[in-house]
Motif scaffolding. Structure first.
Motif, PDB file in Angstrom:
ATOM      1  N   ALA A  71      -9.155  13.103  11.418  1.00  0.00           N
ATOM      2  CA  ALA A  71      -8.461  11.922  11.929  1.00  0.00           C
ATOM      3  C   ALA A  71      -7.144  11.689  11.189  1.00  0.00           C
ATOM      4  CB  ALA A  71      -9.360  10.697  11.804  1.00  0.00           C
ATOM      5  N   ALA A  72      -7.166  11.832   9.870  1.00  0.00           N
ATOM      6  CA  ALA A  72      -5.950  11.645   9.089  1.00  0.00           C
ATOM      7  C   ALA A  72      -4.899  12.688   9.455  1.00  0.00           C
ATOM      8  CB  ALA A  72      -6.277  11.723   7.596  1.00  0.00           C
ATOM      9  N   ARG A  73      -5.340  13.902   9.620  1.00  0.00           N
ATOM     10  CA  ARG A  73      -4.402  14.989   9.969  1.00  0.00           C
ATOM     11  C   ARG A  73      -3.795  14.739  11.350  1.00  0.00           C
ATOM     12  NH1 ARG A  73      -7.024  19.991   7.973  1.00  0.00           N
ATOM     13  NH2 ARG A  73      -5.887  19.498   6.056  1.00  0.00           N
ATOM     14  N   ALA A  74      -4.610  14.281  12.284  1.00  0.00           N
ATOM     15  CA  ALA A  74      -4.102  13.990  13.627  1.00  0.00           C
ATOM     16  C   ALA A  74      -3.108  12.836  13.594  1.00  0.00           C
ATOM     17  CB  ALA A  74      -5.264  13.662  14.561  1.00  0.00           C
ATOM     18  N   ALA A  75      -3.284  11.922  12.632  1.00  0.00           N
ATOM     19  CA  ALA A  75      -2.362  10.799  12.497  1.00  0.00           C
ATOM     20  C   ALA A  75      -1.127  11.160  11.683  1.00  0.00           C
ATOM     21  CB  ALA A  75      -3.079   9.618  11.840  1.00  0.00           C
ATOM     22  N   GLY A  76      -1.109  12.380  11.126  1.00  0.00           N
ATOM     23  CA  GLY A  76       0.017  12.804  10.306  1.00  0.00           C
ATOM     24  C   GLY A  76       0.050  12.153   8.941  1.00  0.00           C
ATOM     25  N   ARG A  77      -1.149  11.776   8.443  1.00  0.00           N
ATOM     26  CA  ARG A  77      -1.236  11.105   7.151  1.00  0.00           C
ATOM     27  C   ARG A  77      -1.994  11.958   6.139  1.00  0.00           C
ATOM     28  NH1 ARG A  77       2.406   6.886   7.334  1.00  0.00           N
ATOM     29  NH2 ARG A  77       2.363   6.070   9.461  1.00  0.00           N
ATOM     30  N   LEU A 130      -7.767   3.839  -6.497  1.00  0.00           N
ATOM     31  CA  LEU A 130      -7.692   4.481  -5.180  1.00  0.00           C
ATOM     32  C   LEU A 130      -7.889   3.472  -4.060  1.00  0.00           C
ATOM     33  CD1 LEU A 130      -9.760   7.716  -5.921  1.00  0.00           C
ATOM     34  CD2 LEU A 130      -7.295   7.604  -5.509  1.00  0.00           C
ATOM     35  N   LEU A 131      -8.893   2.623  -4.205  1.00  0.00           N
ATOM     36  CA  LEU A 131      -9.186   1.643  -3.164  1.00  0.00           C
ATOM     37  C   LEU A 131      -8.028   0.661  -2.972  1.00  0.00           C
ATOM     38  CD1 LEU A 131     -12.914   0.818  -4.013  1.00  0.00           C
ATOM     39  CD2 LEU A 131     -12.087   1.894  -1.905  1.00  0.00           C
ATOM     40  N   ALA A 132      -7.368   0.292  -4.050  1.00  0.00           N
ATOM     41  CA  ALA A 132      -6.282  -0.684  -3.962  1.00  0.00           C
ATOM     42  C   ALA A 132      -5.008  -0.089  -3.381  1.00  0.00           C
ATOM     43  CB  ALA A 132      -6.003  -1.275  -5.345  1.00  0.00           C
ATOM     44  N   ALA A 133      -4.774   1.205  -3.622  1.00  0.00           N
ATOM     45  CA  ALA A 133      -3.506   1.817  -3.240  1.00  0.00           C
ATOM     46  C   ALA A 133      -3.488   2.355  -1.815  1.00  0.00           C
ATOM     47  CB  ALA A 133      -3.161   2.943  -4.215  1.00  0.00           C
ATOM     48  N   ALA A 134      -4.636   2.707  -1.270  1.00  0.00           N
ATOM     49  CA  ALA A 134      -4.696   3.395   0.015  1.00  0.00           C
ATOM     50  C   ALA A 134      -4.202   2.541   1.175  1.00  0.00           C
ATOM     51  CB  ALA A 134      -6.124   3.853   0.284  1.00  0.00           C
ATOM     52  N   ARG A 135      -3.615   3.189   2.150  1.00  0.00           N
ATOM     53  CA  ARG A 135      -3.196   2.515   3.387  1.00  0.00           C
ATOM     54  C   ARG A 135      -4.401   1.920   4.094  1.00  0.00           C
ATOM     55  NH1 ARG A 135       1.051   3.495   7.122  1.00  0.00           N
ATOM     56  NH2 ARG A 135       0.524   3.058   9.308  1.00  0.00           N
ATOM     57  N   CYS A 136      -5.508   2.664   4.108  1.00  0.00           N
ATOM     58  CA  CYS A 136      -6.764   2.172   4.659  1.00  0.00           C
ATOM     59  C   CYS A 136      -7.888   3.062   4.145  1.00  0.00           C
ATOM     60  CB  CYS A 136      -6.756   2.155   6.190  1.00  0.00           C
ATOM     61  SG  CYS A 136      -6.635   3.790   6.959  1.00  0.00           S
ATOM     62  N   LEU A 137      -9.094   2.563   4.238  1.00  0.00           N
ATOM     63  CA  LEU A 137     -10.294   3.340   3.943  1.00  0.00           C
ATOM     64  C   LEU A 137     -10.858   3.856   5.257  1.00  0.00           C
ATOM     65  CD1 LEU A 137     -12.671   4.099   1.855  1.00  0.00           C
ATOM     66  CD2 LEU A 137     -13.812   2.095   2.852  1.00  0.00           C
ATOM     67  N   LEU A 138     -11.165   5.133   5.316  1.00  0.00           N
ATOM     68  CA  LEU A 138     -11.823   5.698   6.498  1.00  0.00           C
ATOM     69  C   LEU A 138     -13.325   5.716   6.276  1.00  0.00           C
ATOM     70  CD1 LEU A 138      -9.526   8.667   7.595  1.00  0.00           C
ATOM     71  CD2 LEU A 138      -9.495   6.274   8.298  1.00  0.00           C
ATOM     72  N   PHE A 139     -14.073   5.239   7.271  1.00  0.00           N
ATOM     73  CA  PHE A 139     -15.527   5.141   7.179  1.00  0.00           C
ATOM     74  C   PHE A 139     -16.136   5.636   8.499  1.00  0.00           C
ATOM     75  CE2 PHE A 139     -19.580   2.681   6.756  1.00  0.00           C
ATOM     76  CZ  PHE A 139     -19.940   3.114   5.487  1.00  0.00           C
ATOM     77  N   LYS A 174       0.823  -1.212   0.000  1.00  0.00           N
ATOM     78  CA  LYS A 174       0.000   0.000   0.000  1.00  0.00           C
ATOM     79  C   LYS A 174       0.860   1.266   0.000  1.00  0.00           C
ATOM     80  CE  LYS A 174      -3.671  -2.560   0.352  1.00  0.00           C
ATOM     81  NZ  LYS A 174      -4.636  -2.698  -0.759  1.00  0.00           N
ATOM     82  N   GLU A 175       0.241   2.356  -0.415  1.00  0.00           N
ATOM     83  CA  GLU A 175       0.915   3.650  -0.361  1.00  0.00           C
ATOM     84  C   GLU A 175       0.616   4.321   0.978  1.00  0.00           C
ATOM     85  OE1 GLU A 175       0.052   5.897  -3.915  1.00  0.00           O
ATOM     86  OE2 GLU A 175       0.432   4.161  -5.203  1.00  0.00           O
ATOM     87  N   ASP A 176       1.340   5.390   1.253  1.00  0.00           N
ATOM     88  CA  ASP A 176       1.291   5.974   2.600  1.00  0.00           C
ATOM     89  C   ASP A 176       0.289   7.127   2.702  1.00  0.00           C
ATOM     90  OD1 ASP A 176       2.000   6.022   5.244  1.00  0.00           O
ATOM     91  OD2 ASP A 176       3.660   7.429   4.951  1.00  0.00           O
ATOM     92  N   TRP A 177      -0.930   6.888   2.260  1.00  0.00           N
ATOM     93  CA  TRP A 177      -2.002   7.866   2.415  1.00  0.00           C
ATOM     94  C   TRP A 177      -3.304   7.105   2.647  1.00  0.00           C
ATOM     95  CZ3 TRP A 177      -5.531   6.955  -1.477  1.00  0.00           C
ATOM     96  CH2 TRP A 177      -5.045   6.350  -2.633  1.00  0.00           C
ATOM     97  N   GLY A 218      -6.225  21.022   1.980  1.00  0.00           N
ATOM     98  CA  GLY A 218      -4.889  21.603   1.964  1.00  0.00           C
ATOM     99  C   GLY A 218      -3.915  20.614   1.361  1.00  0.00           C
ATOM    100  N   PRO A 219      -2.626  20.852   1.530  1.00  0.00           N
ATOM    101  CA  PRO A 219      -1.623  19.938   0.946  1.00  0.00           C
ATOM    102  C   PRO A 219      -1.764  18.499   1.424  1.00  0.00           C
ATOM    103  CG  PRO A 219      -0.597  21.986   1.674  1.00  0.00           C
ATOM    104  CD  PRO A 219      -1.999  22.011   2.200  1.00  0.00           C
ATOM    105  N   ASP A 220      -2.287  18.323   2.632  1.00  0.00           N
ATOM    106  CA  ASP A 220      -2.423  16.973   3.170  1.00  0.00           C
ATOM    107  C   ASP A 220      -3.854  16.441   3.096  1.00  0.00           C
ATOM    108  OD1 ASP A 220      -3.506  18.711   4.995  1.00  0.00           O
ATOM    109  OD2 ASP A 220      -2.671  17.705   6.767  1.00  0.00           O
ATOM    110  N   ALA A 221      -4.745  17.184   2.435  1.00  0.00           N
ATOM    111  CA  ALA A 221      -6.145  16.750   2.305  1.00  0.00           C
ATOM    112  C   ALA A 221      -6.647  17.212   0.944  1.00  0.00           C
ATOM    113  CB  ALA A 221      -7.008  17.321   3.420  1.00  0.00           C
TER     114      ALA A 221
END
Length: 376
Positions: free
Chosen positions: A203-209, A252-261, A181-184, A235-238
Motif C-alpha cells: 500500500a505504501a509503495r502504491a502511494a509512493g511513500r 517512530l509513532l510520533a514522527a510517522a505520517r500515519c500508522l498502517l494497520f 509529521k514526516e513524509d513516511w 528496498g530503499p522505500d521499505a
C-alpha cells in the motif's frame, strides 16, 4: 490457596492479585501489549486506593507488591508451553495464604487454578476466541468471570461467561505528541501474516511513500513469514529497523505520517492504534476486529474494506487533525477510565455468589449468560 476476606464496602479499597503473562517485564521494555496494559491498570488501580499484588516475570516495574516467577522473563521461549505452565504453578504456590478479594489473571494457564482459589477469578481475554481457545474458555465455565477487550471480541463467542467489556488503555502523557509529521508511514507489530506487514508495504509503495517497519521477529512462524513475504519486498522505500525499544517506538509513532494497520483477522483490540493516536498520528486500517471501535473514520484515521483502497487513504492522512487523535485517546482510552471500569466489575464479581467448581459446574457451549457492563 488464595483466600478471600469479607466483602468490602463500595468505598473501601480492594485487595487485587494481578497475574501477568510470563513473557515480558511489566511494563515491557519494547514489545508487549498485554504487559503495557497490565502496567497501566496497576497504576490506575493503585491511584484509586486499591492494594495490588502483581505476579509476573523479570524485574519489578510498578508500584505494586511484586512476586517474580522468573528472574529474567523467558522472552526467547515465547510460544513454548512449559514456561507458561511453570509460571502458573509458581504463581499458585507463592500466593498460598495470601488474602485478596479478587484474582485478575491475564495468563493462559493460570485460570486452571481458579476452582482452588478462595477468591473469585476474573480473566481478561487478550487473544483469539475461536477454535481451541474458545473451547478452553468454555471448559473453564463458571469458575471464572471473563472480560472482553472489545465488543467485536465478545460477539465471536457470546455464550461464554462474560462479565463485561473494557477497552484497553494507555497513559497518553507518556507518549510524545507531535503535530508536524514526516513524509513516511509506519507499520509496527508482530511479524505474523494476520498483521499484514506485506500489505502495508504494497500500500505504501502504491502511494509512493516510504515505509518503516519495526516489530517482533523471534518465533519461527514470524521468521518464516518475514522471509517469504516481507524480506523480498524490502528496498530503499521499505526499511525494516528491528524491534524498537520503548523510546525508539515512541519516536517512530510520533514522527510517522500515519500508522498502517492492515490486519486480516478479527483482532480483539490492537494497542498500537491507541499508542499512535496518543502521539497525534492517524491510523489507516482495514475494517476487521475492533478497528471500528477504536478509530473514528475521517477523524482519527481512515477505515477501509479492501487493501486496494489503502493507498488513497495514506495520501489523505495529512488532512486529519493530530490533536483530534490525541483527544480521542484521552477521552475514551485513558488509564483512569479503564481502572474505573475494572473496579466496577471487580465489585460486582466479589459481591456475587461464590463460583466454585463443585457448586457451579461449567455450562455447556449452548448456554448463554450475559453480564455486560459496557464502558466508554
Amino acid at each position: 490457596m488464595v483466600s478471600s476476606r469479607i466483602v468490602p464496602g463500595w468505598s473501601e479499597g480492594l485487595r487485587v492479585l494481578m497475574v501477568a503473562p510470563p513473557w515480558y517485564d511489566v511494563p515491557p521494555r519494547g514489545y508487549g501489549g498485554i504487559e503495557s496494559m497490565v502496567a497501566g491498570l496497576v497504576a490506575g488501580l493503585t491511584r484509586r486506593g486499591h492494594d495490588i499484588t502483581l505476579i509476573g516475570a523479570g524485574r519489578a516495574g510498578t508500584r505494586a507488591r511484586f512476586l517474580s516467577t522468573y528472574g529474567r522473563a523467558p522472552s526467547e521461549r515465547i510460544g513454548e508451553p512449559l514456561p507458561e505452565i511453570l509460571h502458573a504453578a509458581r504463581a499458585y504456590a507463592m500466593t498460598s495464604g495470601l488474602v485478596v478479594d479478587v484474582v485478575h489473571d491475564h495468563s493462559l494457564a493460570g485460570p486452571l487454578s481458579a476452582p482452588a482459589r478462595g477468591a473469585p477469578t476474573m480473566i481478561t481475554c487478550h487473544g483469539e476466541m475461536e477454535g481451541e481457545y474458545g473451547e478452553y474458555y468454555r471448559a473453564l465455565g463458571a469458575t471464572v468471570s471473563m472480560v472482553a477487550v472489545s465488543e467485536a471480541q465478545r460477539r465471536i463467542a457470546p455464550d461464554l461467561n462474560w462479565a463485561g467489556v473494557v477497552h484497553n488503555a494507555v497513559d497518553a502523557t507518556v507518549f510524545p505528541f507531535r503535530e508536524r509529521k514526516e513524509d513516511w508511514v509506519l507499520w509496527l507489530g508482530r511479524f505474523n501474516a494476520d498483521k499484514g506487514a506485506h500489505l502495508a508495504i504494497d500500500a505504501a509503495r502504491a502511494a509512493g511513500r516510504r515505509i518503516v517497519l519495526a516489530g517482533k521477529l523471534t518465533e519461527k512462524v514470524e521468521r518464516d513469514y518475514f522471509d517469504e513475504y516481507v524480506r523480498p519486498r524490502l528496498g530503499p522505500d521499505a526499511e525494516y529497523v528491528g524491534e524498537a525499544g520503548t523510546t525508539r517506538k515512541h519516536e517512530l509513532l510520533a514522527a510517522a505520517r500515519c500508522l498502517l494497520f492492515p490486519i486480516v483477522w478479527e483482532e480483539p483490540f490492537g494497542m498500537v492504534m491507541i499508542e499512535a493516536m496518543a502521539c497525534g498520528t492517524p491510523v489507516v486500517a482495514l475494517s476487521r476486529g475492533a478497528v471500528p471501535e477504536v478509530v473514528v473514520d475521517g477523524i482519527t484515521g481512515f477505515i477501509r474494506n479492501d487493501p486496494a483502497e489503502l493507498p488513497a487513504a495514506i495520501e489523505a492522512a495529512d488532512v486529519l487533525d493530530p490533536r483530534a487523535c490525541r483527544v480521542r485517546v484521552e477521552r475514551f482510552f485513558g488509564v483512569e477510565a479503564m481502572a474505573r471500569a475494572y473496579e466496577a466489575i471487580y465489585r460486582r464479581t466479589v459481591a456475587g455468589p461464590p463460583r466454585r467448581a463443585a457448586e457451579s459446574p461449567p455450562r455447556s457451549a449452548g448456554e448463554s449468560r450475559d453480564l455486560a457492563m459496557p464502558v466508554n
